[in-house]
Design a protein around this motif. Structure first.
Motif, PDB file in Angstrom:
ATOM      1  N   LEU A  60      -2.536  -6.206   7.419  1.00 46.04           N
ATOM      2  CA  LEU A  60      -3.426  -5.904   8.537  1.00 46.04           C
ATOM      3  C   LEU A  60      -2.800  -4.881   9.488  1.00 46.04           C
ATOM      4  CD1 LEU A  60      -6.201  -6.802   9.723  1.00 46.04           C
ATOM      5  CD2 LEU A  60      -4.895  -8.358  11.198  1.00 46.04           C
ATOM      6  N   LEU A  61      -1.530  -5.096   9.875  1.00 48.35           N
ATOM      7  CA  LEU A  61      -0.879  -4.167  10.795  1.00 48.35           C
ATOM      8  C   LEU A  61      -0.548  -2.842  10.121  1.00 48.35           C
ATOM      9  CD1 LEU A  61       1.466  -6.346  13.040  1.00 48.35           C
ATOM     10  CD2 LEU A  61      -0.851  -5.555  13.443  1.00 48.35           C
ATOM     11  N   ALA A  62      -0.291  -2.883   8.820  1.00 50.05           N
ATOM     12  CA  ALA A  62      -0.053  -1.637   8.095  1.00 50.05           C
ATOM     13  C   ALA A  62      -1.271  -0.730   8.192  1.00 50.05           C
ATOM     14  CB  ALA A  62       0.296  -1.925   6.638  1.00 50.05           C
ATOM     15  N   GLU A  63      -2.460  -1.320   8.034  1.00 45.79           N
ATOM     16  CA  GLU A  63      -3.684  -0.527   8.150  1.00 45.79           C
ATOM     17  C   GLU A  63      -3.829   0.017   9.562  1.00 45.79           C
ATOM     18  OE1 GLU A  63      -7.199  -2.434   6.697  1.00 45.79           O
ATOM     19  OE2 GLU A  63      -6.255  -3.101   4.835  1.00 45.79           O
ATOM     20  N   ALA A  64      -3.516  -0.808  10.573  1.00 48.01           N
ATOM     21  CA  ALA A  64      -3.631  -0.366  11.962  1.00 48.01           C
ATOM     22  C   ALA A  64      -2.642   0.758  12.271  1.00 48.01           C
ATOM     23  CB  ALA A  64      -3.392  -1.543  12.903  1.00 48.01           C
ATOM     24  N   ARG A  65      -1.499   0.762  11.591  1.00 48.08           N
ATOM     25  CA  ARG A  65      -0.480   1.783  11.823  1.00 48.08           C
ATOM     26  C   ARG A  65      -0.719   3.047  11.009  1.00 48.08           C
ATOM     27  NH1 ARG A  65       4.709  -2.447  11.584  1.00 48.08           N
ATOM     28  NH2 ARG A  65       4.320  -3.394  13.652  1.00 48.08           N
ATOM     29  N   GLY A  66      -1.781   3.050  10.236  1.00 48.93           N
ATOM     30  CA  GLY A  66      -2.068   4.231   9.428  1.00 48.93           C
ATOM     31  C   GLY A  66      -1.275   4.277   8.143  1.00 48.93           C
ATOM     32  N   HIS A  67      -0.624   3.148   7.793  1.00 45.44           N
ATOM     33  CA  HIS A  67       0.084   3.068   6.521  1.00 45.44           C
ATOM     34  C   HIS A  67      -0.910   2.633   5.442  1.00 45.44           C
ATOM     35  CE1 HIS A  67       3.929   2.184   9.088  1.00 45.44           C
ATOM     36  NE2 HIS A  67       3.568   3.450   9.127  1.00 45.44           N
ATOM     37  N   ARG A  68      -0.464   2.608   4.206  1.00 42.33           N
ATOM     38  CA  ARG A  68      -1.355   2.250   3.113  1.00 42.33           C
ATOM     39  C   ARG A  68      -0.816   1.000   2.416  1.00 42.33           C
ATOM     40  NH1 ARG A  68      -2.611   7.231   0.345  1.00 42.33           N
ATOM     41  NH2 ARG A  68      -3.723   7.538   2.283  1.00 42.33           N
ATOM     42  N   PRO A  69      -1.283  -0.183   2.823  1.00 45.24           N
ATOM     43  CA  PRO A  69      -0.763  -1.417   2.225  1.00 45.24           C
ATOM     44  C   PRO A  69      -1.354  -1.684   0.852  1.00 45.24           C
ATOM     45  CG  PRO A  69      -2.471  -1.943   3.812  1.00 45.24           C
ATOM     46  CD  PRO A  69      -2.267  -0.438   3.879  1.00 45.24           C
ATOM     47  N   ILE A  70      -0.528  -2.223  -0.034  1.00 44.23           N
ATOM     48  CA  ILE A  70      -0.954  -2.642  -1.369  1.00 44.23           C
ATOM     49  C   ILE A  70      -0.423  -4.057  -1.586  1.00 44.23           C
ATOM     50  CG2 ILE A  70      -0.948  -2.080  -3.832  1.00 44.23           C
ATOM     51  CD1 ILE A  70      -0.015   0.753  -3.026  1.00 44.23           C
ATOM     52  N   PRO A  71      -1.300  -5.091  -1.546  1.00 44.22           N
ATOM     53  CA  PRO A  71      -2.759  -5.042  -1.395  1.00 44.22           C
ATOM     54  C   PRO A  71      -3.177  -4.810   0.048  1.00 44.22           C
ATOM     55  CG  PRO A  71      -2.038  -7.317  -1.494  1.00 44.22           C
ATOM     56  CD  PRO A  71      -0.799  -6.481  -1.726  1.00 44.22           C
ATOM     57  N   ASP A  72      -4.368  -4.209   0.225  1.00 45.35           N
ATOM     58  CA  ASP A  72      -4.909  -4.091   1.566  1.00 45.35           C
ATOM     59  C   ASP A  72      -5.668  -5.370   1.909  1.00 45.35           C
ATOM     60  OD1 ASP A  72      -7.291  -3.903   0.149  1.00 45.35           O
ATOM     61  OD2 ASP A  72      -7.516  -1.752   0.473  1.00 45.35           O
ATOM     62  N   VAL A  73      -6.157  -5.451   3.145  1.00 49.17           N
ATOM     63  CA  VAL A  73      -6.780  -6.692   3.599  1.00 49.17           C
ATOM     64  C   VAL A  73      -8.049  -6.999   2.807  1.00 49.17           C
ATOM     65  CG1 VAL A  73      -7.882  -7.843   5.557  1.00 49.17           C
ATOM     66  CG2 VAL A  73      -5.796  -6.528   5.906  1.00 49.17           C
ATOM     67  N   SER A  74      -8.820  -5.964   2.451  1.00 47.52           N
ATOM     68  CA  SER A  74     -10.041  -6.220   1.687  1.00 47.52           C
ATOM     69  C   SER A  74      -9.711  -6.796   0.321  1.00 47.52           C
ATOM     70  CB  SER A  74     -10.870  -4.935   1.546  1.00 47.52           C
ATOM     71  OG  SER A  74     -10.171  -3.959   0.801  1.00 47.52           O
ATOM     72  N   THR A  75      -8.628  -6.341  -0.301  1.00 45.14           N
ATOM     73  CA  THR A  75      -8.217  -6.903  -1.598  1.00 45.14           C
ATOM     74  C   THR A  75      -7.742  -8.337  -1.435  1.00 45.14           C
ATOM     75  OG1 THR A  75      -7.591  -4.717  -2.429  1.00 45.14           O
ATOM     76  CG2 THR A  75      -6.660  -6.619  -3.563  1.00 45.14           C
ATOM     77  N   ILE A  76      -7.007  -8.609  -0.360  1.00 50.76           N
ATOM     78  CA  ILE A  76      -6.569  -9.984  -0.092  1.00 50.76           C
ATOM     79  C   ILE A  76      -7.771 -10.905   0.019  1.00 50.76           C
ATOM     80  CG2 ILE A  76      -5.505 -11.472   1.652  1.00 50.76           C
ATOM     81  CD1 ILE A  76      -3.503  -9.216   2.195  1.00 50.76           C
ATOM     82  N   GLN A  77      -8.824 -10.437   0.711  1.00 51.84           N
ATOM     83  CA  GLN A  77     -10.036 -11.236   0.840  1.00 51.84           C
ATOM     84  C   GLN A  77     -10.739 -11.393  -0.512  1.00 51.84           C
ATOM     85  OE1 GLN A  77      -9.159 -12.485   3.948  1.00 51.84           O
ATOM     86  NE2 GLN A  77     -11.377 -12.686   4.094  1.00 51.84           N
ATOM     87  N   ASP A  78     -10.743 -10.304  -1.300  1.00 47.90           N
ATOM     88  CA  ASP A  78     -11.374 -10.364  -2.618  1.00 47.90           C
ATOM     89  C   ASP A  78     -10.679 -11.377  -3.525  1.00 47.90           C
ATOM     90  OD1 ASP A  78     -13.146  -8.415  -1.854  1.00 47.90           O
ATOM     91  OD2 ASP A  78     -12.115  -6.776  -2.889  1.00 47.90           O
ATOM     92  N   LEU A  79      -9.396 -11.570  -3.315  1.00 47.78           N
ATOM     93  CA  LEU A  79      -8.618 -12.463  -4.165  1.00 47.78           C
ATOM     94  C   LEU A  79      -8.560 -13.885  -3.615  1.00 47.78           C
ATOM     95  CD1 LEU A  79      -5.698 -10.006  -4.986  1.00 47.78           C
ATOM     96  CD2 LEU A  79      -7.372 -10.891  -6.611  1.00 47.78           C
ATOM     97  N   ALA A 105      -2.863  -4.756  -6.445  1.00 47.46           N
ATOM     98  CA  ALA A 105      -1.753  -5.467  -5.822  1.00 47.46           C
ATOM     99  C   ALA A 105      -0.569  -5.374  -6.774  1.00 47.46           C
ATOM    100  CB  ALA A 105      -2.121  -6.921  -5.556  1.00 47.46           C
ATOM    101  N   PRO A 106       0.673  -5.434  -6.252  1.00 44.53           N
ATOM    102  CA  PRO A 106       1.844  -5.293  -7.131  1.00 44.53           C
ATOM    103  C   PRO A 106       1.940  -6.394  -8.184  1.00 44.53           C
ATOM    104  CG  PRO A 106       2.458  -5.039  -4.815  1.00 44.53           C
ATOM    105  CD  PRO A 106       1.056  -5.546  -4.831  1.00 44.53           C
ATOM    106  N   LEU A 107       1.707  -7.638  -7.768  1.00 43.35           N
ATOM    107  CA  LEU A 107       1.853  -8.770  -8.683  1.00 43.35           C
ATOM    108  C   LEU A 107       0.562  -9.582  -8.650  1.00 43.35           C
ATOM    109  CD1 LEU A 107       5.437  -9.949  -7.615  1.00 43.35           C
ATOM    110  CD2 LEU A 107       4.828  -8.297  -9.384  1.00 43.35           C
TER     111      LEU A 107
END
Length: 486
Positions: free
Chosen positions: A60-79, A135-137
């Motif tokens: 969540l904070l990675a997205e707010a900071r303009g970074h690119r998280p893997i998984p992102d929050v939408s993927t976390i919700q999808d999973l 996501a990585p794993l």
């Protein structure tokens, strides 16, 4: 540093990876290192991704900071829960059945580590799943009840990897980062990374031919952008790039739309963006939009079962019928009389509740005005296929479609009203790359449709601007990415 691995201090068995720094999740949350530029890739391997957990807040904070998280929050919700099961498209359900049908057991667990599985025979299934859930794993549970189906999916932490798999995971991680070229010398001369999605199997119906794709890659390099041609099989790599250019025919119920949505959600620059795909690929939406904006079009009716009889008595014949999602002259038919109209509508209503009926305007050609960033980019005359009323004639029996000839003009010499009308129509959609089809009749100009994925073929749309056409597109990407990272 462009790549960060987030992992608990105790989960250090992966070992050092060249070009990748490992940070404890709490350290990442407590400090916002200014050295981490926008677009930095954050591989989140926290121990939990539950709502409001450490892993959740890292993404969540990675997205707010303009970074690119893997998984992102939408993927976390999808999973989470059963959401992943509902996201499986029909082609992937069929691949699941094909891949697992030989198993004796009725349950199966597939573990995916940095895009790889221990068993090579599941490579194709692994790639498709990673394209959908990045996501990585990952761990997928399948169950057979008459046929195989996904029962659950989850992103897992390093701690959850069995001891017997850890050597494989460490090797997969090392290969992942080396293969992705995060530390390749040639990348140091490039500012950004661009994925160009294409489909080699589309043949003559592809929006860009092979020479045009090569020119796009070359033009990108001139603007400091490392462009790479990818296919849907590479969709698991999407988060490695700063931007996505779609050069494959788009549709809403299709992987092109899903990839566009995922890229945009990750903060990437996307052409075609998902909203443009949604708006342009449905002719019912376009008809309503253009009508409300008072953009001149041939007289158009939105037909449904209740008004079909009434409209049949209003229209003049022949009348053109269009499926809402038709493309390349496919799904577009002409009815010569009320009986034929009724038959065609009955056929179309099997797939869609609404159908477009449009006044037939006989012309020898359509203007195609290319629009980018709200300005005209190219102007072409698409002539009708020989002996046919459309620019493409599709014959039965798998024969290649026949196209009419094309003439390209400097935008400045094209009719000013045609260009102005096309730009107005395109700007109703967005500021991306569009191709607007305009008919000319008795000095007036009428918009037929706005296409989100216009053709860019060598020797056709680039006949006037040549390499400058592709250069302008890449200059637009460079500006957009730079703005995105500020």
């Amino acid at each position: 540093m462009n790549t960060i691995l987030i992992a608990e201090s105790g989960d250090d068995w992966l070992g050092p990876i060249e070009g990748v720094e490992t940070i404890d999740p709490r350290d990442y949350l407590s400090t916002n290192d200014v050295k981490l530029r926008r677009g930095t890739r954050i591989y989140n391997l926290s121990r939990s991704y539950g709502y409001q957990s450490i892993g959740y807040y890292v993404s969540l904070l990675a997205e707010a900071r303009g970074h690119r998280p893997i998984p992102d929050v939408s993927t976390i919700q999808d999973l989470h829960g059963s959401a992943a099961v509902r996201l499986i498209p029909q082609p992937l359900e069929e691949l699941i059945e094909t891949s697992l049908k030989g198993l004796a057991s009725d349950e199966f667990v597939l573990s995916v580590y940095f895009g790889q599985n221990l068993a090579k025979r599941y490579d194709r299934l692994t790639k498709e799943l990673c394209g959908l859930f990045q996501a990585p794993l990952l761990r997928f549970h399948f169950r057979r009840r008459n046929r195989w189906r996904l029962s659950s999916a989850s992103a897992i932490a390093l701690k959850a990897v069995p001891e017997s798999h850890r050597d494989f995971v460490a090797q997969a991680a090392a290969k992942h980062f080396v293969r992705r070229g995060f530390d390749r010398p040639k990348r140091r001369t490039m500012r950004y990374d661009l994925a160009i999605l294409h489909n080699p199997d589309e043949g003559d119906l592809a929006p860009s031919d092979e020479p045009a794709l090569k020119k796009l890659v070359k033009a990108a390099a001139a603007e400091g952008i490392a462009a790479e041609l990818i296919t849907r099989q590479d969709s698991d790599r999407l988060m490695e790039f700063d931007a996505l250019l779609i050069r494959e025919t788009t549709a809403v119920n299709h992987h092109t739309y899903r990839l566009a949505r995922r890229a945009q959600a990750a903060g990437m620059v996307v052409i075609d963006d998902p909203l443009s795909i949604l708006r342009c690929t449905n002719k019912v939406y376009l008809a309503e939009l253009l009508n409300r904006a008072k953009v001149p079009t041939p007289k158009t009716w939105i037909v449904h079962r209740r008004n079909a009889v009434e409209i049949a008595s209003e229209v003049s014949y022949p009348i053109v019928l269009k499926r809402p999602d038709s493309a390349f002259s496919q799904g577009v038919l002409k009815a010569a009389n009320p009986e034929e109209l009724a038959a065609r509508l009955a056929e179309f209503f099997e797939d869609s509740e609404l159908v477009i009926a449009q006044q037939y305007m006989r012309t020898d050609f359509d203007w195609r005005i290319g629009v980018l960033d709200g300005r005209a980019l190219f102007a072409c005359k698409y002539h009708m296929a020989r002996g046919h009323w459309q620019i493409a004639k599709h014959d039965s029996g798998g024969v290649k479609p026949r196209f009419g000839k094309c003439e390209t003009f400097p935008v400045e010499t094209a009719p000013r009203k045609a260009v102005a009308t096309a730009v107005k129509a395109a700007n109703l959609i967005g500021d991306g790359l569009y191709g607007v089809d305009v008919k000319e009749a008795e000095g007036a100009f009428y918009v037929i449709e706005v296409n989100d994925n216009p053709n860019l073929d060598s020797g056709v749309e680039d006949a006037v601007l040549r390499d400058e056409l592709y250069r302008r597109i890449m200059q637009s990407f460079a500006r957009r990415i730079e703005t995105n990272k500020q």
